[in-house]
Design a protein around this motif. Sequence first.
Motif, PDB file in Angstrom:
ATOM      1  N   GLY A 258      41.830 -13.028  -5.539  1.00  0.00           N
ATOM      2  CA  GLY A 258      43.218 -13.114  -5.997  1.00  0.00           C
ATOM      3  C   GLY A 258      43.794 -11.759  -6.355  1.00  0.00           C
ATOM      4  O   GLY A 258      44.944 -11.451  -6.031  1.00  0.00           O
ATOM      5  N   LYS A 259      42.982 -10.925  -7.007  1.00  0.00           N
ATOM      6  CA  LYS A 259      43.438  -9.580  -7.376  1.00  0.00           C
ATOM      7  C   LYS A 259      43.679  -8.720  -6.141  1.00  0.00           C
ATOM      8  O   LYS A 259      44.648  -7.972  -6.079  1.00  0.00           O
ATOM      9  N   PHE A 260      42.784  -8.834  -5.150  1.00  0.00           N
ATOM     10  CA  PHE A 260      42.959  -8.074  -3.914  1.00  0.00           C
ATOM     11  C   PHE A 260      44.233  -8.501  -3.190  1.00  0.00           C
ATOM     12  O   PHE A 260      44.979  -7.668  -2.678  1.00  0.00           O
ATOM     13  N   ILE A 261      44.483  -9.801  -3.164  1.00  0.00           N
ATOM     14  CA  ILE A 261      45.682 -10.311  -2.500  1.00  0.00           C
ATOM     15  C   ILE A 261      46.927  -9.804  -3.210  1.00  0.00           C
ATOM     16  O   ILE A 261      47.871  -9.323  -2.574  1.00  0.00           O
ATOM     17  N   LYS A 262      46.939  -9.912  -4.524  1.00  0.00           N
ATOM     18  CA  LYS A 262      48.099  -9.471  -5.311  1.00  0.00           C
ATOM     19  C   LYS A 262      48.373  -7.981  -5.073  1.00  0.00           C
ATOM     20  O   LYS A 262      49.519  -7.562  -4.901  1.00  0.00           O
ATOM     21  N   GLU A 263      47.313  -7.191  -5.037  1.00  0.00           N
ATOM     22  CA  GLU A 263      47.458  -5.759  -4.801  1.00  0.00           C
ATOM     23  C   GLU A 263      48.083  -5.487  -3.433  1.00  0.00           C
ATOM     24  O   GLU A 263      48.978  -4.657  -3.288  1.00  0.00           O
ATOM     25  N   ARG A 264      47.632  -6.225  -2.424  1.00  0.00           N
ATOM     26  CA  ARG A 264      48.171  -6.046  -1.064  1.00  0.00           C
ATOM     27  C   ARG A 264      49.638  -6.506  -0.994  1.00  0.00           C
ATOM     28  O   ARG A 264      50.450  -5.865  -0.325  1.00  0.00           O
ATOM     29  N   VAL A 265      49.962  -7.589  -1.679  1.00  0.00           N
ATOM     30  CA  VAL A 265      51.349  -8.073  -1.733  1.00  0.00           C
ATOM     31  C   VAL A 265      52.240  -6.996  -2.340  1.00  0.00           C
ATOM     32  O   VAL A 265      53.316  -6.691  -1.809  1.00  0.00           O
ATOM     33  N   ASP A 266      51.794  -6.414  -3.439  1.00  0.00           N
ATOM     34  CA  ASP A 266      52.565  -5.369  -4.108  1.00  0.00           C
ATOM     35  C   ASP A 266      52.727  -4.134  -3.217  1.00  0.00           C
ATOM     36  O   ASP A 266      53.815  -3.561  -3.139  1.00  0.00           O
ATOM     37  N   GLU A 267      51.646  -3.734  -2.540  1.00  0.00           N
ATOM     38  CA  GLU A 267      51.698  -2.573  -1.648  1.00  0.00           C
ATOM     39  C   GLU A 267      52.732  -2.773  -0.540  1.00  0.00           C
ATOM     40  O   GLU A 267      53.461  -1.863  -0.184  1.00  0.00           O
ATOM     41  N   ASN A 268      52.754  -3.979   0.013  1.00  0.00           N
ATOM     42  CA  ASN A 268      53.636  -4.277   1.151  1.00  0.00           C
ATOM     43  C   ASN A 268      55.012  -4.769   0.727  1.00  0.00           C
ATOM     44  O   ASN A 268      55.860  -5.029   1.582  1.00  0.00           O
ATOM     45  N   GLU A 269      55.192  -4.940  -0.584  1.00  0.00           N
ATOM     46  CA  GLU A 269      56.472  -5.404  -1.129  1.00  0.00           C
ATOM     47  C   GLU A 269      56.966  -6.687  -0.446  1.00  0.00           C
ATOM     48  O   GLU A 269      58.118  -6.788  -0.045  1.00  0.00           O
ATOM     49  N   ILE A 270      56.069  -7.657  -0.344  1.00  0.00           N
ATOM     50  CA  ILE A 270      56.404  -8.949   0.271  1.00  0.00           C
ATOM     51  C   ILE A 270      57.078  -9.816  -0.796  1.00  0.00           C
ATOM     52  O   ILE A 270      56.567  -9.938  -1.913  1.00  0.00           O
ATOM     53  N   THR A 271      58.184 -10.432  -0.448  1.00  0.00           N
ATOM     54  CA  THR A 271      58.901 -11.259  -1.419  1.00  0.00           C
ATOM     55  C   THR A 271      58.184 -12.585  -1.627  1.00  0.00           C
ATOM     56  O   THR A 271      57.524 -13.100  -0.719  1.00  0.00           O
ATOM     57  N   ILE A 272      58.330 -13.125  -2.822  1.00  0.00           N
ATOM     58  CA  ILE A 272      57.712 -14.408  -3.156  1.00  0.00           C
ATOM     59  C   ILE A 272      58.285 -15.517  -2.268  1.00  0.00           C
ATOM     60  O   ILE A 272      57.564 -16.445  -1.901  1.00  0.00           O
ATOM     61  N   GLU A 273      59.539 -15.395  -1.899  1.00  0.00           N
ATOM     62  CA  GLU A 273      60.163 -16.404  -1.027  1.00  0.00           C
ATOM     63  C   GLU A 273      59.462 -16.447   0.329  1.00  0.00           C
ATOM     64  O   GLU A 273      59.177 -17.525   0.848  1.00  0.00           O
ATOM     65  N   ARG A 274      59.202 -15.267   0.887  1.00  0.00           N
ATOM     66  CA  ARG A 274      58.529 -15.205   2.191  1.00  0.00           C
ATOM     67  C   ARG A 274      57.118 -15.767   2.095  1.00  0.00           C
ATOM     68  O   ARG A 274      56.661 -16.492   2.977  1.00  0.00           O
ATOM     69  N   ILE A 275      56.427 -15.422   1.013  1.00  0.00           N
ATOM     70  CA  ILE A 275      55.060 -15.916   0.807  1.00  0.00           C
ATOM     71  C   ILE A 275      55.054 -17.435   0.723  1.00  0.00           C
ATOM     72  O   ILE A 275      54.257 -18.105   1.394  1.00  0.00           O
TER      73      ILE A 275
END
Length: 142
Positions: free
Chosen positions: A9-26
């Motif tokens: 979960g931490k790795f995923i969150k870090e990658r989401v933040d790096e790529n600036e993916i919106t919660i809506e898209r996720i």
Amino acid sequence: MLYKEIHIGKFIKERVDENEITIERICKFLGKDEESVEKMYEKKSLEADILLRWSKLLEYDFFRLYSSHLILYAPPSAVNKNQQKSDKIPYFRKNIYTQEIKEFIMKRILSGEMTQTDVIKEYSIPKSTLHRWLQKVDNTNG
């Protein structure tokens, strides 16, 4: 990067933040609501089908973290014992050492944390493979 303790979960969150993916898209991609996504960030492990979807969305192979763990921490006897060929599932003849694993091992040797003999015993890396890695490090530094 240490592969011994994986909190996916931490790795995923870090990658989401790096790529600036919106919660809506996720949410749309995973077919989940925002609360479910937030809970995934807190989980140490996830089901394989969900992890596969995350890997596609974030363009990152999260399964490789687990492969790296197996290469570094699986006991050699267990690895050899379970390598029976099967027509039903893919058989991987050889371990693949990622660049991250090589860097992890080299860092431990170069810092003096482990000797070459320690690495060979602990991680079951062939002596010739380890020497090739060390030669490459010498060539780039010298």
